[in-house]
Design a protein around this motif. Structure first.
Motif: not given
Length: 402
Positions: A41, A43, A72, A100, A102, A120-123, A125-126
């Motif tokens: 998986y 980005k 990535s 963005r 995944i 892409d929910r990473t940012m 969430i952070y």
């Protein structure tokens, strides 16, 4: 200084022991339940929409075809044509240039098939976690920082201690109670330090959680509800066949974890109240302190009971709405496993919170009630005693005291 060095030494030894336990508990290999060979998986960023699935009625049907640049992994910097399923649970609802995402990269030999997995929910969430921590630290000050630290410690205990030991066959209920004790000790120690108040809150919290667990087990046996009556039992059975996890206890372990926050809140509040009453009125005896703690706890019972009940209702709201829409009969609804499980969770957790009040009040009244309060002399007392002051008799050339 000696006391500080002792505290530092004890804290260091506890930390080292805890880290060694984490390392030892995670030294095992997981059984591969699904094959992920050649799949990763990564980005990616959408660079082009090659085929859209927007219909004339404004809805999207089928799949969307896009071109993405992987950011990535082994294929970082390369572009691939990908398929976006546009589903509610899989894929992204609407990919646009610059989105963005995944992606799932499935590689075989020199070929790679790419599928959009999700946004892409990473940012997001952070940033939300950072905002949460900042608000708590700004409003709570040092207490807020300690609260974040205790929350992080509890998360580490759950992920790196409780889960691995459950995986290796340790009783989920037993290890959950151990994690509850560790989390309670650290959290209340950070907030209240080493004191009789903290001891009272710890005893009350752990006792309340144990009461919730016992109540859930007793109700489950009486109502014929076990950990095998949950909705995802088929997946759990497959996991149990390939691991040592005792899936029948997971339901009750979840009840213990869910009740921890509310019981800890009640325990610390009652202990702090009794300590404050004793410091303000040191003449109050153990019985008076206990009664005062009960009176304060009664006001908390209603709100805390609602907190747990509403939390469980909120977690199963979709299921409850579906049952309402199907207009199920009362006998069918009240005797279903889903409703029985929710009732068991809500009432057992609330029972633990309610019984935390008298347990904490009793322990705090006994421990804190014995604490001696040294009353410092007031300035008026000093002035009043000045009238009785007499100069000492002196003798000798230099006025030495007789």
């Amino acid at each position: 200084m000696k006391k500080n060095w002792k505290k530092v030494l004890v804290g260091t030894l506890c930390l080292v022991g805890f880290l060694l336990l984490l390392v030892k508990g995670n030294q095992f290999e997981k059984v591969s339940l699904i094959s992920t060979e050649g799949q990763s998986y990564e980005k990616a960023v959408v660079t082009k929409i090659t085929k859209d699935n927007l219909a004339e009625d404004g809805n999207r049907y089928g799949t969307q075809e896009v071109r993405v640049q992987v950011k990535s992994g082994a294929y970082a910097g390369e572009e691939f044509d990908a398929v976006n399923p546009s589903g509610s649970l899989f894929g992204m609802e609407n990919c646009e240039v610059g989105s963005r995402v995944i992606v799932i990269v499935s590689s075989t030999d020199d070929n790679a098939v790419v599928t959009v997995y999700s946004k892409d929910r990473t940012m997001a969430i952070y940033l939300f976690v950072l905002f949460f921590c900042l608000v708590i630290c700004i409003i709570g000050g040092k207490k807020g920082v300690k609260a974040i630290a205790s929350l992080a410690f509890t998360g580490v205990c759950i992920v790196y201690l409780m889960f691995p030991l459950m995986y290796r066959g340790i009783s989920p209920i037993g290890i959950t109670i151990v994690v509850v004790i560790l989390s309670t000790l650290l959290t209340l120690w950070l907030l209240g330090g080493v004191s009789k108040k903290t001891v009272s809150a710890v005893v009350g919290t752990v006792s309340g959680v144990v009461v919730a667990a016992v109540a859930a087990v007793v109700f489950g046996k009486a109502a014929g509800i076990t950990g095998y009556n949950v909705s995802d039992i088929e997946t759990l059975n497959y996991v149990a066949q390939n691991t040592h996890i005792k899936i029948g206890q997971l339901l009750f372990s979840g009840i213990i974890i869910a009740a921890l926050g509310a019981t800890m809140d009640v325990g610390m509040s009652i202990a702090s109240t009794i300590q404050e009453l004793h410091e303000r009125s040191p003449q109050l005896g153990t019985k008076e302190l206990f009664v005062s703690g009960i009176r304060v706890g009664r006001d908390m019972m209603g709100t805390m009971a609602n907190t747990l009940i509403f939390a469980y209702v909120g977690g199963s709201l979709s299921t409850l709405v579906v049952n309402y829409a199907y207009n199920l009969s009362y006998n069918q609804l009240i005797n279903s496993y889903v409703i029985g499980t929710e009732i068991m969770q809500g009432l057992s957790g609330t029972l633990g919170v309610v019984l935390t009040v008298p347990i904490t009040a009793a322990v705090a009244a006994v421990l804190i009630g014995k604490k001696k309060i040294v009353k410092e002399p007031l300035m008026q007392d000093i002035y009043d005693g000045a009238d009785d002051y007499e100069e000492p008799e002196t003798d000798g050339e230099y006025g030495e005291d007789v």
